[in-house]
Design a protein around this motif. Structure first.
Motif, PDB file in Angstrom:
ATOM      1  N   SER A   1       0.826  -1.206   0.000  1.00 33.04           N
ATOM      2  CA  SER A   1       0.000   0.000   0.000  1.00 33.04           C
ATOM      3  C   SER A   1       0.862   1.259   0.000  1.00 33.04           C
ATOM      4  O   SER A   1       0.584   2.213  -0.740  1.00 33.04           O
ATOM      5  CB  SER A   1      -0.921  -0.013   1.212  1.00 33.04           C
ATOM      6  OG  SER A   1      -1.679   1.157   1.265  1.00 33.04           O
ATOM      7  N   ASP A   2       1.910   1.276   0.808  1.00 31.63           N
ATOM      8  CA  ASP A   2       2.818   2.437   0.829  1.00 31.63           C
ATOM      9  C   ASP A   2       3.543   2.596  -0.501  1.00 31.63           C
ATOM     10  O   ASP A   2       3.740   3.711  -0.982  1.00 31.63           O
ATOM     11  CB  ASP A   2       3.838   2.296   1.959  1.00 31.63           C
ATOM     12  CG  ASP A   2       3.209   2.438   3.327  1.00 31.63           C
ATOM     13  OD1 ASP A   2       2.090   2.995   3.407  1.00 31.63           O
ATOM     14  OD2 ASP A   2       3.833   1.984   4.300  1.00 31.63           O
ATOM     15  N   PHE A   3       3.942   1.468  -1.101  1.00 26.81           N
ATOM     16  CA  PHE A   3       4.628   1.528  -2.386  1.00 26.81           C
ATOM     17  C   PHE A   3       3.713   2.079  -3.473  1.00 26.81           C
ATOM     18  O   PHE A   3       4.113   2.943  -4.252  1.00 26.81           O
ATOM     19  CB  PHE A   3       5.145   0.140  -2.785  1.00 26.81           C
ATOM     20  CG  PHE A   3       5.684   0.091  -4.166  1.00 26.81           C
ATOM     21  CD1 PHE A   3       6.881   0.699  -4.478  1.00 26.81           C
ATOM     22  CD2 PHE A   3       4.988  -0.554  -5.178  1.00 26.81           C
ATOM     23  CE1 PHE A   3       7.382   0.670  -5.760  1.00 26.81           C
ATOM     24  CE2 PHE A   3       5.475  -0.591  -6.455  1.00 26.81           C
ATOM     25  CZ  PHE A   3       6.675   0.021  -6.753  1.00 26.81           C
ATOM     26  N   LEU A   4       2.480   1.588  -3.546  1.00 26.31           N
ATOM     27  CA  LEU A   4       1.547   2.071  -4.554  1.00 26.31           C
ATOM     28  C   LEU A   4       1.193   3.536  -4.335  1.00 26.31           C
ATOM     29  O   LEU A   4       1.023   4.291  -5.289  1.00 26.31           O
ATOM     30  CB  LEU A   4       0.285   1.208  -4.570  1.00 26.31           C
ATOM     31  CG  LEU A   4       0.464  -0.218  -5.086  1.00 26.31           C
ATOM     32  CD1 LEU A   4      -0.826  -0.997  -4.941  1.00 26.31           C
ATOM     33  CD2 LEU A   4       0.954  -0.227  -6.511  1.00 26.31           C
ATOM     34  N   THR A   5       1.116   3.961  -3.080  1.00 25.89           N
ATOM     35  CA  THR A   5       0.841   5.360  -2.783  1.00 25.89           C
ATOM     36  C   THR A   5       1.992   6.248  -3.233  1.00 25.89           C
ATOM     37  O   THR A   5       1.773   7.297  -3.849  1.00 25.89           O
ATOM     38  CB  THR A   5       0.598   5.544  -1.275  1.00 25.89           C
ATOM     39  OG1 THR A   5      -0.487   4.712  -0.882  1.00 25.89           O
ATOM     40  CG2 THR A   5       0.273   6.990  -0.949  1.00 25.89           C
ATOM     41  N   SER A   6       3.222   5.837  -2.966  1.00 24.52           N
ATOM     42  CA  SER A   6       4.372   6.641  -3.398  1.00 24.52           C
ATOM     43  C   SER A   6       4.532   6.627  -4.914  1.00 24.52           C
ATOM     44  O   SER A   6       4.945   7.619  -5.508  1.00 24.52           O
ATOM     45  CB  SER A   6       5.655   6.156  -2.729  1.00 24.52           C
ATOM     46  OG  SER A   6       6.004   4.872  -3.179  1.00 24.52           O
ATOM     47  N   LEU A   7       4.160   5.531  -5.554  1.00 27.75           N
ATOM     48  CA  LEU A   7       4.224   5.461  -7.013  1.00 27.75           C
ATOM     49  C   LEU A   7       3.184   6.380  -7.645  1.00 27.75           C
ATOM     50  O   LEU A   7       3.475   7.092  -8.610  1.00 27.75           O
ATOM     51  CB  LEU A   7       4.027   4.020  -7.475  1.00 27.75           C
ATOM     52  CG  LEU A   7       4.297   3.704  -8.929  1.00 27.75           C
ATOM     53  CD1 LEU A   7       5.770   3.921  -9.251  1.00 27.75           C
ATOM     54  CD2 LEU A   7       3.914   2.273  -9.233  1.00 27.75           C
ATOM     55  N   ALA A   8       1.983   6.386  -7.084  1.00 27.32           N
ATOM     56  CA  ALA A   8       0.918   7.231  -7.626  1.00 27.32           C
ATOM     57  C   ALA A   8       1.155   8.710  -7.312  1.00 27.32           C
ATOM     58  O   ALA A   8       0.761   9.580  -8.088  1.00 27.32           O
ATOM     59  CB  ALA A   8      -0.426   6.800  -7.065  1.00 27.32           C
ATOM     60  N   ALA A   9       1.806   9.002  -6.199  1.00 26.43           N
ATOM     61  CA  ALA A   9       2.052  10.391  -5.809  1.00 26.43           C
ATOM     62  C   ALA A   9       3.203  11.006  -6.593  1.00 26.43           C
ATOM     63  O   ALA A   9       3.379  12.223  -6.582  1.00 26.43           O
ATOM     64  CB  ALA A   9       2.329  10.479  -4.318  1.00 26.43           C
ATOM     65  N   GLY A  10       3.992  10.184  -7.241  1.00 24.91           N
ATOM     66  CA  GLY A  10       5.109  10.706  -8.024  1.00 24.91           C
ATOM     67  C   GLY A  10       6.380  10.898  -7.222  1.00 24.91           C
ATOM     68  O   GLY A  10       7.279  11.620  -7.643  1.00 24.91           O
ATOM     69  N   GLU A  11       6.458  10.270  -6.063  1.00 23.21           N
ATOM     70  CA  GLU A  11       7.681  10.360  -5.272  1.00 23.21           C
ATOM     71  C   GLU A  11       8.791   9.584  -5.965  1.00 23.21           C
ATOM     72  O   GLU A  11       8.563   8.541  -6.557  1.00 23.21           O
ATOM     73  CB  GLU A  11       7.449   9.785  -3.878  1.00 23.21           C
ATOM     74  CG  GLU A  11       6.446  10.557  -3.053  1.00 23.21           C
ATOM     75  CD  GLU A  11       6.214   9.909  -1.709  1.00 23.21           C
ATOM     76  OE1 GLU A  11       6.995   9.015  -1.329  1.00 23.21           O
ATOM     77  OE2 GLU A  11       5.243  10.298  -1.051  1.00 23.21           O
ATOM     78  N   LEU A  12       9.996  10.111  -5.892  1.00 29.84           N
ATOM     79  CA  LEU A  12      11.136   9.440  -6.508  1.00 29.84           C
ATOM     80  C   LEU A  12      12.025   8.850  -5.425  1.00 29.84           C
ATOM     81  O   LEU A  12      12.743   9.554  -4.735  1.00 29.84           O
ATOM     82  CB  LEU A  12      11.936  10.415  -7.368  1.00 29.84           C
ATOM     83  CG  LEU A  12      11.256  10.882  -8.648  1.00 29.84           C
ATOM     84  CD1 LEU A  12      12.121  11.904  -9.352  1.00 29.84           C
ATOM     85  CD2 LEU A  12      10.990   9.716  -9.551  1.00 29.84           C
ATOM     86  N   ASN A  13      11.936   7.547  -5.262  1.00 28.64           N
ATOM     87  CA  ASN A  13      12.875   6.819  -4.422  1.00 28.64           C
ATOM     88  C   ASN A  13      13.377   5.634  -5.236  1.00 28.64           C
ATOM     89  O   ASN A  13      13.001   5.474  -6.392  1.00 28.64           O
ATOM     90  CB  ASN A  13      12.228   6.409  -3.095  1.00 28.64           C
ATOM     91  CG  ASN A  13      10.921   5.695  -3.277  1.00 28.64           C
ATOM     92  OD1 ASN A  13      10.709   5.030  -4.285  1.00 28.64           O
ATOM     93  ND2 ASN A  13      10.036   5.828  -2.309  1.00 28.64           N
ATOM     94  N   ILE A  14      14.206   4.818  -4.656  1.00 27.50           N
ATOM     95  CA  ILE A  14      14.866   3.776  -5.440  1.00 27.50           C
ATOM     96  C   ILE A  14      13.855   2.751  -5.972  1.00 27.50           C
ATOM     97  O   ILE A  14      13.991   2.273  -7.100  1.00 27.50           O
ATOM     98  CB  ILE A  14      15.997   3.098  -4.627  1.00 27.50           C
ATOM     99  CG1 ILE A  14      16.860   2.211  -5.514  1.00 27.50           C
ATOM    100  CG2 ILE A  14      15.462   2.310  -3.473  1.00 27.50           C
ATOM    101  CD1 ILE A  14      17.674   2.961  -6.506  1.00 27.50           C
TER     102      ILE A  14
END
Length: 88
Positions: A11-24
């Protein structure tokens, strides 16, 4: 399927992917998606350019192999620049 989506890590991964956050993790996913799309584009381009001369299947295979050769360095450079610009 519901158990996978209710997992806090997913859930955290999909949220960061949809929000456009850039991490590894998100950068690796975007590189994988862009590589697959460049392989499809290279296969289509190979078929259009050399399909009649060397055969459609062979030209599609060569195009899919050579398509990401120029796309992957550009994608990685673009993601590095975006990461740099968002942090500074």
């Amino acid at each position: 399927m519901r158990d996978i989506l209710d997992n806090p890590i997913v859930s955290d991964f999909l949220t960061s992917l949809a929000a456009g956050e850039l991490n590894i993790e998100t950068e690796l996913v975007w590189v994988a998606i862009a590589t697959a799309l460049s392989m499809v584009g290279g296969a289509i381009g190979g078929m259009l350019l050399a399909g009649k001369d060397i055969g459609y299947q062979f030209s599609a295979m060569l195009g899919a192999l050579f398509g990401p050769a120029g796309a992957i360095p550009a994608i990685v450079l673009g993601l590095v620049l975006l990461n740099f610009l968002t942090n500074y």
